[in-house]
Design an enzyme around this catalytic site. Structure first.
Site, PDB file in Angstrom:
ATOM      1  N   SER A 105      -9.327   2.857   2.831  1.00 56.16           N
ATOM      2  CA  SER A 105      -8.374   3.476   1.920  1.00 56.16           C
ATOM      3  C   SER A 105      -7.512   2.484   1.188  1.00 56.16           C
ATOM      4  CB  SER A 105      -7.514   4.126   3.000  1.00 56.16           C
ATOM      5  OG  SER A 105      -7.042   3.577   3.776  1.00 56.16           O
ATOM      6  N   SER A 160     -10.358   0.495   6.886  1.00 54.90           N
ATOM      7  CA  SER A 160      -9.678   0.702   5.723  1.00 54.90           C
ATOM      8  C   SER A 160      -9.353  -0.890   5.077  1.00 54.90           C
ATOM      9  CB  SER A 160      -8.373   1.403   5.673  1.00 54.90           C
ATOM     10  OG  SER A 160      -8.962   2.966   5.751  1.00 54.90           O
ATOM     11  N   LYS A 203       0.639  -1.235   0.044  1.00 54.37           N
ATOM     12  CA  LYS A 203       0.016   0.016   0.186  1.00 54.37           C
ATOM     13  C   LYS A 203       0.806   1.014  -0.076  1.00 54.37           C
ATOM     14  CE  LYS A 203      -4.073   1.794   2.420  1.00 54.37           C
ATOM     15  NZ  LYS A 203      -5.012   1.824   3.697  1.00 54.37           N
TER      16      LYS A 203
END
Length: 506
Positions: free
Chosen positions: A151, A175, A75
């Site tokens: 996210s 997330s 990520k």
């Protein structure tokens, strides 16, 4: 390997093929790169690629690791590789390169996984959708008009489309679980302090945020948590060590019976879509048929106070992060360096008092105590993961009037005014109404998982969430192992990016 179908294997399955020398690491990597190049133009899930570095590492890889040679994406926030870009989804970091590996990356690298790139995120991982201005929106493999959530939206889209079997993710308010639910994946947020946060930080979002992965199978998640659960001596929080193996607990889960509380009432008192209610009721019926004791009851916490305390931390952390960015890039951050919403959140954070921040953390502790007592009676708390199925791209953008008010007050630096008239809180709470169930576990530090248990009438995934007491990921994996064998578990192969083949767990 003749007839090899890369997408049909989970991470452990791919690693087993490599260990048996049925496929070479470079062949596996080539398959992953080919699929990323095929799918990413449509999905916009991968925003940085490490192909050449991964190819070099594949030549000297130790094949004894749990995920030896398994292609994996990281990520684009907190999961730094020394010398590589890490933009946190923002143009302000477009030239920034990581000074060192994050501890998360160090631990995952020990498993033998090959890092092939970074995934798209909303700016600074602040939203439950992935539509950053800098990189553009990521799209959901189940329907390209819809968001994969956020996210960790790029991670979810990559795993759900078959680019990689596992991808790095983190969760500060849902997330991991929100994109997991929106993309039909398994996603577990571990107990606070279970996985590493260093070396740059000792806590993330006051302990609300934690790193793990998104995966298509439960066993990949369990195996990775076994590998990355460490005692990090400088971390602010430490989870009680688990003496066994999460993967082993998953494999020995068939006969366990549990007492489970459930509710599909929003803790904010807001609407919950009928598809999300149906997912919970379907799950309740299955659990009862399996011999579990299921009781309808809401968690003993004040949902409004939980939301307010989460938002207080959220505003304060954004403002603090802007100051940290200035230290990192060596200059003041200007309004046009970041997205308008980010800038306004920063201004509201500046207008938030130390008293408000301290009181919000006290609410976290109250909720944690209440939930520990709750779990003395109930092994799990079951809710929808989200209150609505995946929204369309752009659907959750602020209205024109809200944008205009933000722009004027942003230029004037009037965060206090925005706070008094409630525009930012209104925008934030409108987003929380879509995802009101996930923040509780972040504030209390409990582990929680999303399970892919329903498809809407539009063919979009809908998840259900289970929370357990702090330190009890073993219970979550045990139950997930049972649920994964049921007919209600939504097969990832039903999305348009997958062939109609079963996932092989060699």
């Amino acid at each position: 390997m003749e007839g090899f179908d890369y997408k049909s294997y989970d991470g452990l399955g791919l690693a087993e093929l490599v260990k048996k020398k049925e496929i070479q690491p470079k062949e596996l990597l080539a398959e992953a790169i080919s699929i990323i190049e095929e799918h990413n133009p449509k999905l916009n899930a991968v925003i940085n690629k490490f192909y050449e570095k991964a190819e070099r590492e594949a030549e000297t890889l130790d094949l004894n690791g749990t995920f030896a040679s398994v292609p994996m994406l990281l990520k684009d926030i907190s999961q730094e590789i020394q010398g590589e870009k890490i933009t946190s989804g923002s143009k302000v970091f477009q030239s920034y390169r990581a000074e060192r590996d994050s501890e998360y990356v160090k631990q995952v690298r020990k498993t033998g996984a090959l890092f092939v790139g970074q995934t798209n995120i909303p700016e600074f991982a602040l939203m439950g959708i992935t539509e950053p201005a800098f990189y553009g929106p990521t799209r959901n493999p189940w329907n390209l008009n819809h968001t994969p959530g956020g996210s960790s939206g790029g991670a979810a889209a990559a795993v759900a489309s078959g680019m990689v079997p596992i991808a790095g993710a983190n969760d500060g308010g849902g997330s991991i679980r929100i994109p997991g639910a929106f993309c039909g994946l398994f996603g577990l947020k571990p107990t606070r302090g279970r996985t590493p946060v260093g070396p740059n930080y000792a806590r993330l979002w006051q302990g609300a945020a934690i790193d793990h992965i998104l995966s298509r199978t439960v066993r990949d998640s369990a195996a990775m948590l076994d590998e990355i659960s460490i005692f990090e001596k400088y971390a602010a929080f430490h989870a009680m060590p688990y003496q066994g193996s999460f993967l082993q607990q998953l494999q020995n889960s068939s006969d366990e019976k549990y007492t489970i509380a459930f509710s599909f009432q929003s803790p904010l008192g807001t609407e919950v879509h009928h598809e999300c209610k149906e997912a919970v009721l379907k799950t309740v019926n299955l659990l009862e048929s399996m011999g579990h004791n299921v009781v309808e009851i809401q968690a003993p916490v004040d949902g409004q106070k939980i939301a307010k305390s989460f938002l207080t931390m959220y505003f304060g952390e954004v403002s603090s992060w802007i100051t940290t960015i200035e230290e990192m890039i060596g200059r003041k951050v200007k309004m046009n360096d970041v997205e308008p919403t980010t800038w306004i959140l920063n201004l509201v954070g500046k207008a938030t008092s130390a008293k408000e921040f301290a009181l919000s953390l006290r609410e976290w502790d109250k909720a944690a105590i209440s939930m520990e007592i709750f779990h003395e009676t109930y092994d799990f708390y079951l809710t929808p993961t989200t209150a609505f199925p995946p929204p369309k791209i752009g659907e959750l953008e602020p209205s024109q009037s809200e944008k205009a008010a933000m722009q004027v007050t942003g230029k004037l630096g009037m965060g206090g005014l925005l706070k008094r008239i409630g525009i930012v809180e209104q925008v934030a709470e409108n987003n929380l109404k879509r995802t009101p169930f996930t923040q509780l576990a972040n504030l209390t530090g409990q582990p929680a998982m999303t399970v892919p248990f329903h498809l809407s009438s539009d063919g979009l995934p809908v998840g259900v969430q289970f929370m357990a007491a702090r330190g009890r990921e073993d219970l979550l994996f045990s139950l997930a192992g049972q649920l994964e064998q049921s007919e209600y578990w939504v097969p990832i192969q039903r999305n348009p990016f997958f062939k109609e083949k079963e996932i092989v767990m060699a």
